[in-house]
Design an enzyme around this catalytic site. Sequence first.
Site, PDB file in Angstrom:
ATOM      1  N   LYS A  67      -6.658   5.465  -5.479  1.00  0.00           N
ATOM      2  CA  LYS A  67      -7.078   4.854  -4.210  1.00  0.00           C
ATOM      3  C   LYS A  67      -8.137   3.804  -4.559  1.00  0.00           C
ATOM      4  O   LYS A  67      -8.872   3.966  -5.532  1.00  0.00           O
ATOM      5  CB  LYS A  67      -7.679   5.992  -3.359  1.00  0.00           C
ATOM      6  CG  LYS A  67      -8.274   5.560  -2.058  1.00  0.00           C
ATOM      7  CD  LYS A  67      -7.215   5.211  -1.062  1.00  0.00           C
ATOM      8  CE  LYS A  67      -7.798   4.440   0.112  1.00  0.00           C
ATOM      9  NZ  LYS A  67      -6.829   3.483   0.680  1.00  0.00           N
TER      10      LYS A  67
ATOM     11  N   ASN B 212      -0.213   0.816   7.934  1.00  0.00           N
ATOM     12  CA  ASN B 212      -1.464   1.555   7.753  1.00  0.00           C
ATOM     13  C   ASN B 212      -2.669   0.651   7.888  1.00  0.00           C
ATOM     14  O   ASN B 212      -2.626  -0.529   7.542  1.00  0.00           O
ATOM     15  CB  ASN B 212      -1.473   2.319   6.416  1.00  0.00           C
ATOM     16  CG  ASN B 212      -2.097   1.510   5.287  1.00  0.00           C
ATOM     17  OD1 ASN B 212      -3.319   1.460   5.136  1.00  0.00           O
ATOM     18  ND2 ASN B 212      -1.249   0.866   4.500  1.00  0.00           N
TER      19      ASN B 212
ATOM     20  N   ILE C 135      -5.970   2.168   6.912  1.00  0.00           N
ATOM     21  CA  ILE C 135      -6.869   3.244   6.496  1.00  0.00           C
ATOM     22  C   ILE C 135      -8.310   2.739   6.440  1.00  0.00           C
ATOM     23  O   ILE C 135      -9.255   3.471   6.728  1.00  0.00           O
ATOM     24  CB  ILE C 135      -6.450   3.789   5.096  1.00  0.00           C
ATOM     25  CG1 ILE C 135      -4.994   4.282   5.105  1.00  0.00           C
ATOM     26  CG2 ILE C 135      -7.404   4.865   4.601  1.00  0.00           C
ATOM     27  CD1 ILE C 135      -4.722   5.512   5.902  1.00  0.00           C
TER      28      ILE C 135
ATOM     29  N   ASN D 105      -8.062   1.299  -9.145  1.00  0.00           N
ATOM     30  CA  ASN D 105      -7.994   0.182  -8.201  1.00  0.00           C
ATOM     31  C   ASN D 105      -9.422  -0.102  -7.720  1.00  0.00           C
ATOM     32  O   ASN D 105     -10.103   0.790  -7.220  1.00  0.00           O
ATOM     33  CB  ASN D 105      -7.070   0.576  -7.041  1.00  0.00           C
ATOM     34  CG  ASN D 105      -6.823  -0.542  -6.054  1.00  0.00           C
ATOM     35  OD1 ASN D 105      -7.652  -0.828  -5.202  1.00  0.00           O
ATOM     36  ND2 ASN D 105      -5.670  -1.169  -6.137  1.00  0.00           N
TER      37      ASN D 105
ATOM     38  N   ASN E 206      -8.052  -5.144  -6.555  1.00  0.00           N
ATOM     39  CA  ASN E 206      -7.447  -5.362  -5.238  1.00  0.00           C
ATOM     40  C   ASN E 206      -8.131  -6.556  -4.578  1.00  0.00           C
ATOM     41  O   ASN E 206      -9.279  -6.453  -4.155  1.00  0.00           O
ATOM     42  CB  ASN E 206      -7.610  -4.091  -4.386  1.00  0.00           C
ATOM     43  CG  ASN E 206      -7.072  -4.277  -2.988  1.00  0.00           C
ATOM     44  OD1 ASN E 206      -6.482  -5.314  -2.660  1.00  0.00           O
ATOM     45  ND2 ASN E 206      -7.269  -3.279  -2.141  1.00  0.00           N
TER      46      ASN E 206
ATOM     47  N   CYS F 210      -8.938  -7.466   0.085  1.00  0.00           N
ATOM     48  CA  CYS F 210      -9.937  -7.083   1.090  1.00  0.00           C
ATOM     49  C   CYS F 210     -10.800  -8.273   1.493  1.00  0.00           C
ATOM     50  O   CYS F 210     -10.937  -9.239   0.750  1.00  0.00           O
ATOM     51  CB  CYS F 210     -10.773  -5.925   0.601  1.00  0.00           C
ATOM     52  SG  CYS F 210     -11.231  -6.087  -1.067  1.00  0.00           S
TER      53      CYS F 210
ATOM     54  N   GLY G 239       4.910   3.574  -3.716  1.00  0.00           N
ATOM     55  CA  GLY G 239       3.867   3.933  -2.761  1.00  0.00           C
ATOM     56  C   GLY G 239       4.362   4.773  -1.614  1.00  0.00           C
ATOM     57  O   GLY G 239       4.374   6.012  -1.662  1.00  0.00           O
ATOM     58  N   THR G 240       4.858   4.117  -0.561  1.00  0.00           N
ATOM     59  CA  THR G 240       5.242   4.776   0.686  1.00  0.00           C
ATOM     60  C   THR G 240       6.250   5.903   0.477  1.00  0.00           C
ATOM     61  O   THR G 240       6.230   6.895   1.211  1.00  0.00           O
ATOM     62  CB  THR G 240       5.782   3.701   1.661  1.00  0.00           C
ATOM     63  OG1 THR G 240       4.730   2.752   1.860  1.00  0.00           O
ATOM     64  CG2 THR G 240       6.192   4.274   2.993  1.00  0.00           C
TER      65      THR G 240
HETATM   66  C1  LIG Z   1      -1.565   4.524   3.196  1.00  0.00           C
HETATM   67  C2  LIG Z   1      -1.658   3.404   2.196  1.00  0.00           C
HETATM   68  C3  LIG Z   1      -2.870   3.144   1.583  1.00  0.00           C
HETATM   69  C4  LIG Z   1      -2.985   2.096   0.643  1.00  0.00           C
HETATM   70  N1  LIG Z   1      -4.188   1.854   0.018  1.00  0.00           N
HETATM   71  C5  LIG Z   1      -4.272   0.878  -0.922  1.00  0.00           C
HETATM   72  C6  LIG Z   1      -5.495   0.642  -1.636  1.00  0.00           C
HETATM   73  O1  LIG Z   1      -6.501   1.349  -1.464  1.00  0.00           O
HETATM   74  N2  LIG Z   1      -5.536  -0.381  -2.533  1.00  0.00           N
HETATM   75  C7  LIG Z   1      -4.435  -1.177  -2.784  1.00  0.00           C
HETATM   76  O2  LIG Z   1      -4.505  -2.094  -3.624  1.00  0.00           O
HETATM   77  N3  LIG Z   1      -3.265  -0.948  -2.149  1.00  0.00           N
HETATM   78  C8  LIG Z   1      -3.162   0.045  -1.232  1.00  0.00           C
HETATM   79  N4  LIG Z   1      -1.961   0.273  -0.592  1.00  0.00           N
HETATM   80  C9  LIG Z   1      -0.779  -0.581  -0.901  1.00  0.00           C
HETATM   81  C10 LIG Z   1       0.187   0.102  -1.868  1.00  0.00           C
HETATM   82  O3  LIG Z   1      -0.437   0.403  -3.101  1.00  0.00           O
HETATM   83  C11 LIG Z   1       1.421  -0.806  -2.128  1.00  0.00           C
HETATM   84  O4  LIG Z   1       0.973  -2.034  -2.656  1.00  0.00           O
HETATM   85  C12 LIG Z   1       2.221  -1.099  -0.869  1.00  0.00           C
HETATM   86  O5  LIG Z   1       2.248   0.018   0.003  1.00  0.00           O
HETATM   87  C13 LIG Z   1       3.673  -1.542  -1.158  1.00  0.00           C
HETATM   88  O6  LIG Z   1       4.397  -0.556  -1.870  1.00  0.00           O
HETATM   89  P1  LIG Z   1       5.333   0.558  -1.120  1.00  0.00           P
HETATM   90  O7  LIG Z   1       6.234  -0.191  -0.184  1.00  0.00           O
HETATM   91  O8  LIG Z   1       6.034   1.274  -2.228  1.00  0.00           O
HETATM   92  O9  LIG Z   1       4.393   1.446  -0.373  1.00  0.00           O
HETATM   93  C14 LIG Z   1      -1.833   1.314   0.335  1.00  0.00           C
HETATM   94  C15 LIG Z   1      -0.604   1.602   0.968  1.00  0.00           C
HETATM   95  C16 LIG Z   1      -0.499   2.644   1.880  1.00  0.00           C
HETATM   96  C17 LIG Z   1       0.840   2.918   2.502  1.00  0.00           C
END
Ligand SMILES: Cc1cc2nc3c(=O)[nH]c(=O)nc-3n(C[C@H](O)[C@H](O)[C@H](O)COP(=O)(O)O)c2cc1C
Length: 308
Positions: free
Chosen positions: A46, A70, A72, A101, A129, A132, A267-268
């Site tokens: 995270k 999301n 969060i 990250n 990342n 932000c 991820g998802t």
């Molecule tokens: C609930 C959630 C929280 C996430 N938190 C972060 C984060 O803290 N830092 C980051 O770089 N990406 C974060 N992401 C993005 C994911 O790492 C990823 O880049 C994005 O969801 C696309 O991949 P996916 O379609 O397989 O989920 C988050 C995604 C989700 C769904």
Amino acid sequence: MKPDMRVTLAGIELANPVIAASGTFGYGIEFEEIVSLERIGGFVTKGISLAPMTGHPAPRIIQTAAGMLNAIGLQNVGVDDYMLRKLPPMKRYPGCKVFVNVFGSTVSEYIQVIERLNQAEGIAGYELNVSCPNVHAGGQAFGADAGELEYLVRKAREVSMRPLIVKLTPNVTSIAHMAMIAAEAGADAVSLTNTFLAMSIDAETRRPRLSNITGGLSGPAIKPIALRMVYETACAVKIPIMGMGGIVTAEDAVEFLLAGATAVEVGTASYADPRAVERLARGLESWCRSHQVEKVASLTGALEIPQN
Ligand SMILES: Cc1cc2nc3c(=O)[nH]c(=O)nc-3n(C[C@H](O)[C@H](O)[C@H](O)COP(=O)(O)O)c2cc1C
């Protein structure tokens, strides 16, 4: 024949190219009883900031057609607690590479987080990342402004004692151009994509479904766009790419490798199936075996474009 599943990314050797994506796999250790951590290439934590953050109030996750939204709000325990409590137990799984990250709302915050992490053992690399909001640039994401991105990556590269992977936002006109800027500023690799800025409205209540009004879209809905972005980025830069966006099946992962990724993040999919990352690591090996692919690394950029 057992395929060779190893890949090397920015000098880091991974047992296989399947990595759990940031924000969907906690700090890794929470998954030790769900997933065989030694069977996956690694995971990204995270996002970690200098101070702990509580994130946005609920509702902060909404299911959408073929994906999720999301907001969060980057909830995390902060770098000191992460190093004290979350990282040390990962020593039990030396084959599972830990990527941290990192984010901040100023360049100085990013730098301070990296400087602290530099002192810890057991981290393979940093994923920066840049999605932000930059408080000095009026809340615009670092990764959405070429000058801000260049400055941040250069400063981070100066202090980082580990490979630096810059995680790009897709919410720009040309992600390939941003990847070139990151590469010139010293990034060892790029990862893409992060989530797509989106929103959901409840017609009955006439209210936004997320407390933050907008959020990030992820999951299968974004896969074709993310794939196109990985392909364009691979055409533009020589540094390795971690590809992600909607990967659910081994075949999805293969598509990202063919488009030019050296490794993939998942991820998802872990929300629907907490064992998804391990299932994908095994599934990719089976795919290689059934398609007579001796080395998974040979798939990277092996897309065939018909000439005529
Ligand atoms: C609930 C959630 C929280 C996430 N938190 C972060 C984060 O803290 N830092 C980051 O770089 N990406 C974060 N992401 C993005 C994911 O790492 C990823 O880049 C994005 O969801 C696309 O991949 P996916 O379609 O397989 O989920 C988050 C995604 C989700 C769904």
